[in-house]
Write a protein that holds these residues in place. Sequence first.
Motif, mmCIF file in Angstrom:
data_model
loop_
_atom_site.group_PDB
_atom_site.id
_atom_site.type_symbol
_atom_site.label_atom_id
_atom_site.label_comp_id
_atom_site.label_asym_id
_atom_site.label_seq_id
_atom_site.Cartn_x
_atom_site.Cartn_y
_atom_site.Cartn_z
ATOM 1 N N ASN A 153 -7.522 1.905 3.392
ATOM 2 C CA ASN A 153 -6.762 3.143 3.244
ATOM 3 C C ASN A 153 -7.059 4.123 4.374
ATOM 4 O OD1 ASN A 153 -5.716 2.111 0.919
ATOM 5 N ND2 ASN A 153 -6.932 3.372 -0.461
ATOM 6 N N VAL A 165 2.858 2.893 4.251
ATOM 7 C CA VAL A 165 2.823 2.947 2.795
ATOM 8 C C VAL A 165 2.853 1.523 2.255
ATOM 9 C CG1 VAL A 165 3.963 3.810 0.723
ATOM 10 C CG2 VAL A 165 4.020 5.164 2.829
ATOM 11 N N LYS A 168 1.209 -0.285 -3.190
ATOM 12 C CA LYS A 168 0.628 0.606 -4.191
ATOM 13 C C LYS A 168 0.944 2.072 -3.918
ATOM 14 C CE LYS A 168 -3.229 -2.500 -5.270
ATOM 15 N NZ LYS A 168 -4.705 -2.631 -5.362
ATOM 16 N N ARG A 170 0.100 3.775 -1.204
ATOM 17 C CA ARG A 170 -0.940 4.420 -0.420
ATOM 18 C C ARG A 170 -0.767 4.074 1.042
ATOM 19 N NH1 ARG A 170 -5.901 2.421 -4.354
ATOM 20 N NH2 ARG A 170 -5.292 3.613 -6.208
ATOM 21 N N HIS A 171 -1.263 4.940 1.905
ATOM 22 C CA HIS A 171 -1.223 4.688 3.344
ATOM 23 C C HIS A 171 -2.427 3.823 3.723
ATOM 24 C CE1 HIS A 171 1.187 8.374 2.868
ATOM 25 N NE2 HIS A 171 1.883 7.914 3.893
ATOM 26 N N SER A 172 -2.171 2.746 4.439
ATOM 27 C CA SER A 172 -3.250 1.820 4.731
ATOM 28 C C SER A 172 -2.934 1.005 5.975
ATOM 29 C CB SER A 172 -3.485 0.876 3.546
ATOM 30 O OG SER A 172 -2.372 0.018 3.373
ATOM 31 N N GLU A 274 -11.322 1.914 -1.358
ATOM 32 C CA GLU A 274 -10.172 2.715 -1.766
ATOM 33 C C GLU A 274 -10.568 4.083 -2.289
ATOM 34 O OE1 GLU A 274 -7.937 0.562 -4.598
ATOM 35 O OE2 GLU A 274 -7.374 -1.057 -3.224
ATOM 36 N N PRO A 278 -9.228 7.686 1.933
ATOM 37 C CA PRO A 278 -8.085 8.534 2.234
ATOM 38 C C PRO A 278 -8.425 10.011 2.311
ATOM 39 C CG PRO A 278 -7.569 6.955 0.506
ATOM 40 C CD PRO A 278 -9.038 6.907 0.727
#
Length: 302
Positions: A153, A165, A168, A170-172, A274, A278
């Motif tokens: 992330n 994105v 899920k 989320r930015h990763s 995780e 972030p």
Amino acid sequence: MAGIVHIFYAGRRGYRQRVHTERPKPLQQYTTEELYNRFRFGLDYINYIAGLVRPQLQCRTLRSHALTVEEQFLIALRFYACGTFYEVIADSMGVHRTTVGEVVTAVSDALARLLDHFVTFPTDGQIAKVKQNFFLLGDMPNTIGVIDCTHVNIQAPRQREWEYVNRKGRHSINVQLVGDADLAITNCVVRWPGSVHDARIFRESRLFTEFQTNRPDGVILADSAYPLLPWVMTPFPTANTPSQMRYNNAYGRTRCAIERLNGVLKRRFACLSESGTPRSMPNNTGLYCATQYRCPSQSPPL
């Protein structure tokens, strides 16, 4: 005369002599076990790795109370191990928050330059041992590696944010890893946004191109997201015969090595997990350098 003028103007401007706080010395204060708990490495390994990155991190002079190579490396390790805010790392290491950001970037870049020296696929002389270890692990013959992708992330980048994105929300960064039975990384690809599918990362990798041309002496185990190839084995979607059931059982026991590898890696270095990454990892952090990741403006086109 010049001294009198200096004293006069210094007094008018409220001049205050610069004071350097005493920094902690973890290498002298902690035992090897305590160092491992805080930095994920013992004393011998810290000294060894610090020696490898010394040419890139050594300051030419000690002006302005410059950080030593060991101090820089410990600051970066503390961030890797905790994955928390720079302010927290700065308070524990006796430096300023901006210094932590600069040091993490510099150390990560220096470590990235050593990637090819430590992350290598088994050579012809090593393959027999790798196959034996995998067979002892799950009764799967002729296995030379296990492959999977894991998401690291990041904060939302300023450019092309939507590409990062993942499924899920989320930015990763989607990281492809190949490992052996001893949980050692033998190949990695760290350059794709989180929205890119595992199969495409594999298809665009140098490993795929090389092994399609020169077939390896063995097979790599992958999950159902990957294509079935002469040198890539995937499980049966439905095991209808006893032999297929035995294959799937051996496959599952053997391929779990890559799952454990991802878990151990993120557990040991919390900046990759995780839970904290972030919120604690700002844009353009040194983690990009540590994984040889290209900045968002240079990411591969979708």
